[in-house]
Design a protein around this motif. Structure first.
Motif, PDB file in Angstrom:
ATOM      1  N   SER A  38       0.613  -1.122  -0.049  1.00 20.28           N
ATOM      2  CA  SER A  38       0.057   0.399  -0.152  1.00 20.28           C
ATOM      3  C   SER A  38       0.878   1.141  -0.187  1.00 20.28           C
ATOM      4  CB  SER A  38      -0.947  -0.050   1.053  1.00 20.28           C
ATOM      5  OG  SER A  38      -1.841  -0.990   1.238  1.00 20.28           O
ATOM      6  N   TYR A  39       1.911   1.147   0.754  1.00 17.32           N
ATOM      7  CA  TYR A  39       2.730   1.983   0.742  1.00 17.32           C
ATOM      8  C   TYR A  39       3.618   2.188  -0.429  1.00 17.32           C
ATOM      9  CZ  TYR A  39       2.350   3.202   5.727  1.00 17.32           C
ATOM     10  OH  TYR A  39       1.705   4.147   6.977  1.00 17.32           O
ATOM     11  N   TYR A  42       0.359   4.171  -2.762  1.00 23.40           N
ATOM     12  CA  TYR A  42       0.820   5.304  -2.619  1.00 23.40           C
ATOM     13  C   TYR A  42       1.948   6.130  -3.146  1.00 23.40           C
ATOM     14  CZ  TYR A  42      -0.935   9.631  -0.830  1.00 23.40           C
ATOM     15  OH  TYR A  42      -1.653  10.745  -0.168  1.00 23.40           O
ATOM     16  N   TRP A  45       2.580   7.961  -6.931  1.00 20.37           N
ATOM     17  CA  TRP A  45       2.691   9.280  -6.676  1.00 20.37           C
ATOM     18  C   TRP A  45       3.572  10.833  -6.036  1.00 20.37           C
ATOM     19  CZ3 TRP A  45      -1.664   6.500  -5.820  1.00 20.37           C
ATOM     20  CH2 TRP A  45      -2.897   6.467  -7.228  1.00 20.37           C
ATOM     21  N   LEU A  50       3.562   9.901   2.382  1.00 22.82           N
ATOM     22  CA  LEU A  50       3.952   8.934   3.567  1.00 22.82           C
ATOM     23  C   LEU A  50       3.895   9.217   4.951  1.00 22.82           C
ATOM     24  CD1 LEU A  50       5.478   6.882   1.383  1.00 22.82           C
ATOM     25  CD2 LEU A  50       3.736   5.917   1.036  1.00 22.82           C
ATOM     26  N   ILE A  53       0.073   9.770   6.157  1.00 21.48           N
ATOM     27  CA  ILE A  53      -0.508   8.482   6.151  1.00 21.48           C
ATOM     28  C   ILE A  53      -0.102   7.806   7.846  1.00 21.48           C
ATOM     29  CG2 ILE A  53      -1.341   6.440   5.570  1.00 21.48           C
ATOM     30  CD1 ILE A  53      -1.533   7.365   2.377  1.00 21.48           C
ATOM     31  N   GLY A 127      -5.985  11.540  -2.218  1.00 21.13           N
ATOM     32  CA  GLY A 127      -6.760  10.621  -1.258  1.00 21.13           C
ATOM     33  C   GLY A 127      -7.097  11.227  -0.421  1.00 21.13           C
ATOM     34  N   TYR A 131      -8.539   8.885   3.040  1.00 18.61           N
ATOM     35  CA  TYR A 131      -8.621   8.500   4.149  1.00 18.61           C
ATOM     36  C   TYR A 131      -8.360   8.296   5.470  1.00 18.61           C
ATOM     37  CZ  TYR A 131      -3.417  10.284   3.929  1.00 18.61           C
ATOM     38  OH  TYR A 131      -2.682  11.301   3.725  1.00 18.61           O
ATOM     39  N   SER A 161      -4.411   2.444   5.845  1.00 15.26           N
ATOM     40  CA  SER A 161      -3.039   2.139   3.898  1.00 15.26           C
ATOM     41  C   SER A 161      -3.850   1.264   2.904  1.00 15.26           C
ATOM     42  CB  SER A 161      -2.358   1.722   4.025  1.00 15.26           C
ATOM     43  OG  SER A 161      -1.981   1.186   4.360  1.00 15.26           O
ATOM     44  N   PHE A 163      -4.336  -0.295  -0.309  1.00 12.70           N
ATOM     45  CA  PHE A 163      -3.985  -0.043  -1.219  1.00 12.70           C
ATOM     46  C   PHE A 163      -5.325  -0.086  -2.425  1.00 12.70           C
ATOM     47  CE2 PHE A 163      -3.046  -4.543  -2.520  1.00 12.70           C
ATOM     48  CZ  PHE A 163      -3.117  -4.809  -3.557  1.00 12.70           C
ATOM     49  N   LEU A 166      -7.639   2.665  -1.346  1.00 13.13           N
ATOM     50  CA  LEU A 166      -6.683   3.896  -0.486  1.00 13.13           C
ATOM     51  C   LEU A 166      -7.082   5.164  -0.804  1.00 13.13           C
ATOM     52  CD1 LEU A 166      -4.988   5.293   1.712  1.00 13.13           C
ATOM     53  CD2 LEU A 166      -2.706   4.267   0.260  1.00 13.13           C
ATOM     54  N   VAL A 167      -6.996   5.380  -2.489  1.00  7.63           N
ATOM     55  CA  VAL A 167      -6.990   6.443  -2.901  1.00  7.63           C
ATOM     56  C   VAL A 167      -8.444   7.286  -3.369  1.00  7.63           C
ATOM     57  CG1 VAL A 167      -4.848   6.878  -3.738  1.00  7.63           C
ATOM     58  CG2 VAL A 167      -6.405   5.857  -4.894  1.00  7.63           C
TER      59      VAL A 167
END
Length: 478
Positions: A38-39, A42, A45, A50, A53, A127, A131, A161, A163, A166-167
């Motif tokens: 998930s990290y 994310y 981008w 990070l 989050i 996102g 979140y 998070s 994925f 997530l966004v």
């Protein structure tokens, strides 16, 4: 990382193989893999965000544990407000700082005061609205003692998070998603195939419907001064299908991807354009956000109880806040207020809950009354979408004034035959599957295997043939 990108097409199989074939018997490591994946997803981008989050995860995890040990009501309320202020503080800064500064300047300029404030070149983290609300639901539910706080940090970090959603959602409640990280998942072939089917349908909605509608909607909105009213109406309709195909397509891909990993997410769209009134539309559009505002804002305000004045106040608050959630622009606020005006007559007459079943539930076609109701509801929704799409309020009002004149009854200047044909087929498929979670959910049951494979092949070919330049999902900006 975009769902409709080559990067994700490589990323997903790698995570899937590691998850089921390397870490299949180790729940804790599977959850840790979800966090890492998930990290990475994310951070594709901008890795710098990070930290937001992670910080939000740490704050709400710690507050959840503190709430479990604290029985004093005043101190519990302080802990809740720390979570709310931290989370909404980050959201407010990144999303609304310049909006408030600019309007502050305009207000003083109106009274002849010229001030020069400092504005910042703030990048909106992808996102953050989604979140933020997801982790807030955890703290609020723990505060209300409707959910036991978790002591498993890895599971909680995976919940925040996760994925696939997530966004751009769906916005999952902790009470639904978090417990799924506690139990061992077993690979289910039928569930995985169903997930792939939903991913395919979501990609079709995004790439074939939404992205192609976007091409014409953008052309018409960008040069709206030179088009007839009928062309502007067509552009508004194209945007309505763009945002629906784009956002519901994302939700389908997110839910389908989650099913590949043994998770169930809540349905986020339920054929909203077949709604017979605005109340039904909002029960079927972006369900996870609508129910979030209902449970955490509308009901605490008093909901539909109390005096008529309070009911009107609550309706406007919930819709305006929902509009403001979408973006720092007066167009979104007016969009929310307009939907509140649509909704109020139903509420005040006690008819906001009369259409709770699926339209034409036991019939192939709607009745004349249902057809007219759907047409009026869709028309009102399209008008509201003009404010959602316009760059500013002046543009929206000018667009609508040019649309509603005698040229509305002329032949549109832009007539994309192939896209209109796709929309007709798309609407027909959605209508046939309106009682399902997604339109082609029961395809495996209705038709023999050769026909099913042919339909899948056609959908895949259409995605490749009519998929233009890769476009981001609309709701990434929110």
């Amino acid at each position: 990382m975009l769902f409709n990108s080559l990067d994700f097409a490589i990323f997903l199989p790698i995570v899937f193989i590691l998850y089921w074939f390397v870490l299949n018997k180790q729940l804790k490591y599977q959850n840790a893999l979800v966090v890492v994946a998930s990290y990475v997803f994310y951070g594709w981008w901008d890795w710098r965000f990070l930290s937001l989050i992670l910080f939000s995860t740490l704050v709400d995890y710690a507050i959840g544990l503190a709430l479990s040990k604290q029985q004093n009501s005043r101190k519990r309320k302080v802990l809740l407000w720390i979570s709310i202020i931290v989370n909404l503080g980050f959201l407010g800064f990144f999303k609304y700082y310049n909006f408030f500064i600019d309007n502050f300047v305009k207000a003083f300029s109106f009274f002849g005061q010229d001030i020069q404030p400092n504005t910042l070149n703030i990048i909106l983290p992808v996102g953050i609205s989604f979140y933020t609300f997801q982790t807030l639901s955890y703290t609020i539910d723990v505060y209300k003692k409707q959910l036991e706080p978790t002591k498993d940090f890895i599971s909680f970090a995976a919940f925040v998070s996760f994925f696939p959603q997530l966004v751009a959602g769906p916005i999952e409640r902790a009470s639904h998603l978090l417990p799924q990280f506690y139990v061992k998942r077993q690979f289910n072939y039928n569930k995985a195939v169903d997930g792939l089917r939903q991913i395919l349908w979501g990609l079709f909605k995004k790439v074939v419907i939404a992205d192609n509608c976007a091409n014409f909607a953008n052309t018409i909105f960008d040069g709206y001064e030179s088009y007839s009213g009928s062309t502007l109406a067509l552009g508004a309709v194209f945007f309505a299908f763009q945002i629906y195909g784009d956002f519901s397509g994302y939700s389908d891909i997110a839910i389908g991807t989650s099913r590949l990993f043994g998770f169930d997410l809540k349905q986020n769209f339920a054929t909203p354009y077949f709604s017979r009134d605005i109340a039904e539309f909002w029960r079927r559009w972006h369900i996870s956000l609508s129910t979030w505002f209902r449970d955490y804002v509308y009901i605490p305000l008093g909901g539909s109880r109390g005096s008529k004045g309070n009911q009107i106040r609550n309706v406007f608050i919930i819709f305006i806040v929902s509009g403001f959630w979408h973006g720092a622009n007066w167009t979104f606020i007016i969009w929310g207020a307009l939907n509140a005006m649509y909704f109020l007559p139903l509420l005040l007459r006690g008819k906001n809950k009369i259409n709770t079943n699926v339209v034409a539930e036991n019939s192939m076609l709607p009745s004349v009354k249902e057809f007219l109701q759907m047409g009026v509801t869709f028309g009102l929704t399209v008008i509201a979408w003009v404010f959602f799409r316009a760059e500013n309020v002046s543009m929206a009002l000018d667009f609508l004034s040019r649309m509603f004149n005698m040229s509305l009854f002329t032949i549109p200047q832009i007539r994309p035959t192939s896209l209109l044909l796709f929309l007709i087929i798309f609407i027909a498929i959605e209508w046939a599957g309106r009682t399902y979670v997604f339109a082609i959910e029961r395809l495996w049951f209705k038709y023999p295997k050769p026909i099913r494979l042919f339909i899948y092949y056609v959908l895949v070919m259409l995605i490749f043939l009519y998929g233009g330049k890769t476009q981001e999902f609309i709701y990434f900006q929110f």
